[in-house]
Design a protein around this motif. Sequence first.
Motif, PDB file in Angstrom:
ATOM      1  N   ASN A 273       6.156  -2.241  -4.509  1.00 33.77           N
ATOM      2  CA  ASN A 273       4.966  -2.713  -5.211  1.00 33.77           C
ATOM      3  C   ASN A 273       5.298  -3.242  -6.602  1.00 33.77           C
ATOM      4  O   ASN A 273       4.749  -4.253  -7.041  1.00 33.77           O
ATOM      5  CB  ASN A 273       3.920  -1.597  -5.301  1.00 33.77           C
ATOM      6  CG  ASN A 273       2.516  -2.155  -5.411  1.00 33.77           C
ATOM      7  OD1 ASN A 273       2.126  -3.032  -4.635  1.00 33.77           O
ATOM      8  ND2 ASN A 273       1.760  -1.678  -6.374  1.00 33.77           N
TER       9      ASN A 273
ATOM     10  N   GLU B 118      -5.304  -0.344   0.828  1.00 28.83           N
ATOM     11  CA  GLU B 118      -5.368   0.974   1.459  1.00 28.83           C
ATOM     12  C   GLU B 118      -6.348   0.997   2.632  1.00 28.83           C
ATOM     13  O   GLU B 118      -6.173   1.750   3.586  1.00 28.83           O
ATOM     14  CB  GLU B 118      -5.769   2.035   0.427  1.00 28.83           C
ATOM     15  CG  GLU B 118      -4.903   2.072  -0.834  1.00 28.83           C
ATOM     16  CD  GLU B 118      -3.424   2.309  -0.560  1.00 28.83           C
ATOM     17  OE1 GLU B 118      -3.082   2.789   0.526  1.00 28.83           O
ATOM     18  OE2 GLU B 118      -2.603   2.010  -1.442  1.00 28.83           O
ATOM     19  N   THR B 119      -7.379   0.162   2.547  1.00 30.21           N
ATOM     20  CA  THR B 119      -8.392   0.137   3.614  1.00 30.21           C
ATOM     21  C   THR B 119      -8.328  -1.125   4.472  1.00 30.21           C
ATOM     22  O   THR B 119      -8.878  -1.155   5.577  1.00 30.21           O
ATOM     23  CB  THR B 119      -9.812   0.247   3.016  1.00 30.21           C
ATOM     24  OG1 THR B 119     -10.057  -0.862   2.140  1.00 30.21           O
ATOM     25  CG2 THR B 119      -9.964   1.543   2.237  1.00 30.21           C
TER      26      THR B 119
ATOM     27  N   THR C  77      -5.458  -2.646   5.434  1.00 25.58           N
ATOM     28  CA  THR C  77      -4.203  -2.689   6.178  1.00 25.58           C
ATOM     29  C   THR C  77      -4.081  -1.364   6.931  1.00 25.58           C
ATOM     30  O   THR C  77      -4.545  -0.333   6.448  1.00 25.58           O
ATOM     31  CB  THR C  77      -2.968  -2.832   5.265  1.00 25.58           C
ATOM     32  OG1 THR C  77      -2.832  -1.660   4.462  1.00 25.58           O
ATOM     33  CG2 THR C  77      -3.086  -4.044   4.351  1.00 25.58           C
TER      34      THR C  77
ATOM     35  N   GLY D  10       0.825  -1.196   0.000  1.00 20.93           N
ATOM     36  CA  GLY D  10       0.000   0.000   0.000  1.00 20.93           C
ATOM     37  C   GLY D  10       0.861   1.249   0.000  1.00 20.93           C
ATOM     38  O   GLY D  10       2.088   1.191   0.176  1.00 20.93           O
ATOM     39  N   THR D  11       0.235   2.414  -0.189  1.00 23.14           N
ATOM     40  CA  THR D  11       0.990   3.673  -0.271  1.00 23.14           C
ATOM     41  C   THR D  11       1.692   4.010   1.041  1.00 23.14           C
ATOM     42  O   THR D  11       2.772   4.602   1.038  1.00 23.14           O
ATOM     43  CB  THR D  11       0.058   4.838  -0.661  1.00 23.14           C
ATOM     44  OG1 THR D  11      -1.068   4.871   0.236  1.00 23.14           O
ATOM     45  CG2 THR D  11      -0.461   4.671  -2.079  1.00 23.14           C
ATOM     46  N   LYS D  12       1.122   3.598   2.177  1.00 21.54           N
ATOM     47  CA  LYS D  12       1.755   3.874   3.462  1.00 21.54           C
ATOM     48  C   LYS D  12       3.085   3.134   3.582  1.00 21.54           C
ATOM     49  O   LYS D  12       4.059   3.668   4.112  1.00 21.54           O
ATOM     50  CB  LYS D  12       0.834   3.484   4.619  1.00 21.54           C
ATOM     51  CG  LYS D  12      -0.349   4.415   4.810  1.00 21.54           C
ATOM     52  CD  LYS D  12      -1.185   3.984   6.007  1.00 21.54           C
ATOM     53  CE  LYS D  12      -2.386   4.899   6.199  1.00 21.54           C
ATOM     54  NZ  LYS D  12      -3.235   4.453   7.348  1.00 21.54           N
TER      55      LYS D  12
ATOM     56  N   ASN E 243      -8.430  -4.465  -0.883  1.00 21.73           N
ATOM     57  CA  ASN E 243      -8.005  -3.066  -0.981  1.00 21.73           C
ATOM     58  C   ASN E 243      -6.966  -2.832   0.110  1.00 21.73           C
ATOM     59  O   ASN E 243      -7.308  -2.708   1.282  1.00 21.73           O
ATOM     60  CB  ASN E 243      -9.205  -2.131  -0.806  1.00 21.73           C
ATOM     61  CG  ASN E 243      -8.831  -0.668  -1.020  1.00 21.73           C
ATOM     62  OD1 ASN E 243      -7.674  -0.274  -0.855  1.00 21.73           O
ATOM     63  ND2 ASN E 243      -9.805   0.133  -1.402  1.00 21.73           N
TER      64      ASN E 243
ATOM     65  N   GLY F 128      -0.311  -0.429   5.158  1.00 22.31           N
ATOM     66  CA  GLY F 128      -0.039  -0.691   3.747  1.00 22.31           C
ATOM     67  C   GLY F 128       0.668  -2.003   3.516  1.00 22.31           C
ATOM     68  O   GLY F 128       1.166  -2.263   2.416  1.00 22.31           O
TER      69      GLY F 128
END
Length: 230
Positions: free
Chosen positions: A170, A203-204, A206, A157-159, A201, A209
């Motif tokens: 990624n 992003e949501t 984790t 994820g982006t985090k 998803n 991320g």
Amino acid sequence: MKVKLKILLSCLLLPFVLIAQDGASKKKALNILTLGDSNGTFPYSWPKQLQAALPNATVFNISKSGRTIGFLNLGDSSLNSLFVIDENLKKAAAFTKNRPFDYIVIDLGTNDGKAVFADRQGEVPQNLERLIQKIKSSSCPAINNAKIIVISPTPYGTKAEATEKYKGGNKRVKKMSKTFKKIAKRNGCLFVNGFKTRGLNVETMTADGLHLDAEGSKLLIEPVLSLMMK
């Protein structure tokens, strides 16, 4: 009229078929060995979800936080799966008192995609193949006839990618999803594309991320269960 009647009957029967399939899956007394990293160690992790979905199964989990396929991570040799696989397989065979495993599920690669290993990505698929071959050639009768399911890593994820530790990861795990599929096929293993887990998803599902929550872990094992029920 007959066509409409057939469609109506199909719709009415579908819930009962699904219930029957679900009941059959829960009765299946499989013997399963799970090998993963930190995503396989939490109280709601994917090995725990497998056990919940198959309450009559025996799930022996040898996942460990920080584990790689074949790299020395954090200076800890016990995190290198290749280095400790023989010892872990002996433990697994002893646990079941040599009752053969039906499946060995491998979900590794996330830590192999860390930035510190960015220049060594060519070794990752080679290490996976070596790991599979070590399992297949094990001297333990409880191990060497099991079907192996390879799960490629889920996305970063982006985090996670915002940190130096996982920067650019990624792209690396996405590439693994393609190479792992080829290796699984070449070695007679089953394959699940974790990078394209349906409904996941990162992003949501984790907090950081990287580590899947309970919902994400359930989604990850859905295709695994489908393979086991065939």
